[in-house]
Design a protein around this motif. Structure first.
Motif, PDB file in Angstrom:
ATOM      1  N   VAL A  73      18.531  -8.165  -1.122  1.00  0.00           N
ATOM      2  CA  VAL A  73      17.094  -8.315  -1.347  1.00  0.00           C
ATOM      3  C   VAL A  73      16.211  -8.019  -0.455  1.00  0.00           C
ATOM      4  CG1 VAL A  73      14.902  -9.266  -2.700  1.00  0.00           C
ATOM      5  CG2 VAL A  73      17.638  -9.620  -3.233  1.00  0.00           C
ATOM      6  N   GLN A  74      16.733  -8.333   0.815  1.00  0.00           N
ATOM      7  CA  GLN A  74      15.617  -8.201   1.970  1.00  0.00           C
ATOM      8  C   GLN A  74      15.425  -6.910   2.647  1.00  0.00           C
ATOM      9  OE1 GLN A  74      14.155 -10.607   3.512  1.00  0.00           O
ATOM     10  NE2 GLN A  74      15.395 -12.458   2.687  1.00  0.00           N
ATOM     11  N   LYS A  75      16.306  -5.771   2.084  1.00  0.00           N
ATOM     12  CA  LYS A  75      16.560  -4.331   2.364  1.00  0.00           C
ATOM     13  C   LYS A  75      15.823  -3.506   1.215  1.00  0.00           C
ATOM     14  CE  LYS A  75      19.549  -4.069   6.356  1.00  0.00           C
ATOM     15  NZ  LYS A  75      20.899  -3.515   6.741  1.00  0.00           N
ATOM     16  N   ALA A  76      16.436  -4.037   0.055  1.00  0.00           N
ATOM     17  CA  ALA A  76      16.227  -3.344  -1.168  1.00  0.00           C
ATOM     18  C   ALA A  76      14.636  -3.682  -1.787  1.00  0.00           C
ATOM     19  CB  ALA A  76      17.279  -3.585  -2.237  1.00  0.00           C
ATOM     20  N   GLY A  77      14.097  -4.759  -1.658  1.00  0.00           N
ATOM     21  CA  GLY A  77      12.707  -5.077  -1.830  1.00  0.00           C
ATOM     22  C   GLY A  77      12.848  -5.802  -3.338  1.00  0.00           C
ATOM     23  N   LEU A  78      11.795  -6.424  -3.822  1.00  0.00           N
ATOM     24  CA  LEU A  78      11.777  -7.066  -4.926  1.00  0.00           C
ATOM     25  C   LEU A  78      11.389  -6.385  -6.145  1.00  0.00           C
ATOM     26  CD1 LEU A  78       9.348  -9.885  -3.214  1.00  0.00           C
ATOM     27  CD2 LEU A  78      11.801 -10.345  -4.068  1.00  0.00           C
ATOM     28  N   PRO A  79      11.690  -6.840  -7.384  1.00  0.00           N
ATOM     29  CA  PRO A  79      11.481  -6.134  -8.561  1.00  0.00           C
ATOM     30  C   PRO A  79       9.923  -5.570  -8.565  1.00  0.00           C
ATOM     31  CG  PRO A  79      12.604  -7.959  -9.230  1.00  0.00           C
ATOM     32  CD  PRO A  79      12.394  -8.261  -7.919  1.00  0.00           C
ATOM     33  N   ILE A  80       9.532  -4.675  -8.988  1.00  0.00           N
ATOM     34  CA  ILE A  80       8.198  -4.098  -8.977  1.00  0.00           C
ATOM     35  C   ILE A  80       7.454  -4.702 -10.177  1.00  0.00           C
ATOM     36  CG2 ILE A  80       6.426  -2.032  -9.189  1.00  0.00           C
ATOM     37  CD1 ILE A  80       8.781  -0.578  -8.041  1.00  0.00           C
ATOM     38  N   ARG A  81       6.332  -5.695  -9.993  1.00  0.00           N
ATOM     39  CA  ARG A  81       5.420  -6.511 -10.796  1.00  0.00           C
ATOM     40  C   ARG A  81       4.733  -5.288 -11.541  1.00  0.00           C
ATOM     41  NH1 ARG A  81       2.188 -10.105  -6.651  1.00  0.00           N
ATOM     42  NH2 ARG A  81       1.676  -8.345  -5.298  1.00  0.00           N
ATOM     43  N   ASP A  82       4.268  -4.264 -10.978  1.00  0.00           N
ATOM     44  CA  ASP A  82       3.543  -3.507 -11.839  1.00  0.00           C
ATOM     45  C   ASP A  82       4.052  -2.631 -12.996  1.00  0.00           C
ATOM     46  OD1 ASP A  82       1.472  -4.190 -10.003  1.00  0.00           O
ATOM     47  OD2 ASP A  82       1.536  -2.388  -8.590  1.00  0.00           O
ATOM     48  N   PHE A  83       5.179  -2.926 -13.114  1.00  0.00           N
ATOM     49  CA  PHE A  83       6.269  -2.245 -14.099  1.00  0.00           C
ATOM     50  C   PHE A  83       5.460  -3.183 -15.534  1.00  0.00           C
ATOM     51  CE2 PHE A  83       9.817   0.362 -13.362  1.00  0.00           C
ATOM     52  CZ  PHE A  83       9.512   0.850 -12.312  1.00  0.00           C
TER      53      PHE A  83
END
Length: 300
Positions: free
Chosen positions: A171-181
């Motif tokens: 997750v550190q490289k991929a990033g978190l889920p996009i909350r704006d979805f």
């Protein structure tokens, strides 16, 4: 395999009775987990009072930011608390008693993975929430999806948040889920990004039941609830974004044709003109939707 810290993240909104059943199933797991985080997305029923009466979980009460905002908060919190694996699900998921155990056994078989997901069935035993097969090819140009088939593992590129075990370090490289979805597609986008870091797998022996009232694949064409029709704006917008970000041009062109068929078919159903308006609004928004990906420990 070294001992790992495992957190569970459950996102809930106004489904107290389902949430109770979900939590009880987690308490009966054969494999020991370390911490349960429940993200309460501004529930207005009895959910808050019941959660506050429980002493074996940590509860985050927040305003309703949709499923996407809930999973963003829970996964961010668990990663930043240095848990190794994060098992995520909605509040209407019933995990079999060995669901986590089977995923941890699978984790011992593969050199590295970004996520593992369970096999999901409806209440009448029909498979649903099926992950997308990973068509990455070997040096001999054969798809790698069956490389661990003898162990009941199928390599997949993305999955819904209906029982997914996330390897936190990716997750550190991929990033978190996009909350704006807000809702729909945040899980597909997120696991797509994860599988670019390391393979994802469906674990056939890890089984859950999804207690969704309508187990059919969500579709604007078949939707009859007018309130739900409006929510399909997010489904269409977010899927257009996912196509732009994760698919080849030819696939995106095919998707556009498919969406056109959906628009036409929707117009000839009940509330057809309303559906068509929702579709056009979502499609147009998806062409320009460009949300920011947040990373763990990032200062906002």
């Amino acid at each position: 395999m070294a001992i790992s810290k495992i957190a569970i993240v459950v996102v809930t909104y106004n489904r107290e009775m389902l949430l109770r059943r979900c939590i009880e199933a987690l308490r009966r797991q054969h494999y020991a987990w370390d911490k349960l985080f429940v993200i309460n997305n501004g529930s207005t029923d009895g959910t808050k009072a019941w959660l506050d009466s429980q002493d074996d979980m940590e509860v985050i009460h927040q305003m309703n930011t949709g499923g996407a905002g809930g999973f963003y908060s829970g996964i961010k919190y668990a990663v930043e608390k240095n848990y190794d694996y994060i098992w995520v699900m909605d509040d209407d998921v019933m995990a079999s008693e060995d669901a986590l155990e089977q995923m941890m056994l699978a984790a011992e078989l593969v050199p590295d993975f970004s996520f593992l997901c369970s096999k999901v069935n409806s209440t009448d035993g029909i498979i649903m929430n099926v992950p997308n097969i990973d068509n990455t090819r070997s040096k001999y140009n054969y798809p790698l999806w069956g490389e661990y088939a003898e162990h009941g593992l199928i390599r997949v590129s993305s999955s819904t948040f209906v029982s997914v075990l996330i390897n936190a370090r990716h997750v550190q490289k991929a990033g978190l889920p996009i909350r704006d979805f807000f809702i729909w597609g945040d899980d597909i986008d997120f696991t797509n990004r994860l599988s670019r870091q390391a393979p994802g797998y469906m674990v056939g022996k890890s089984k859950v039941v999804h207690l969704r009232s309508n187990p059919s694949f969500p579709s604007l064409v078949t939707e009859v609830d007018k309130q739900r029709i409006a929510m399909h704006f997010y489904n269409i917008r977010n899927n257009i974004y996912i196509g732009r970000k994760h698919k080849r041009r030819v696939e995106l062109m095919m998707d556009t044709l498919h969406y056109g068929k959906i628009a036409i078919a929707s117009a000839f159903t009940r509330n057809g003109w309303y559906k068509l308006g929702v579709y056009m609004k979502g499609f147009w928004a998806g062409l320009f939707f460009n949300p920011t990906i947040v990373y763990p420990n990032q200062k906002l």
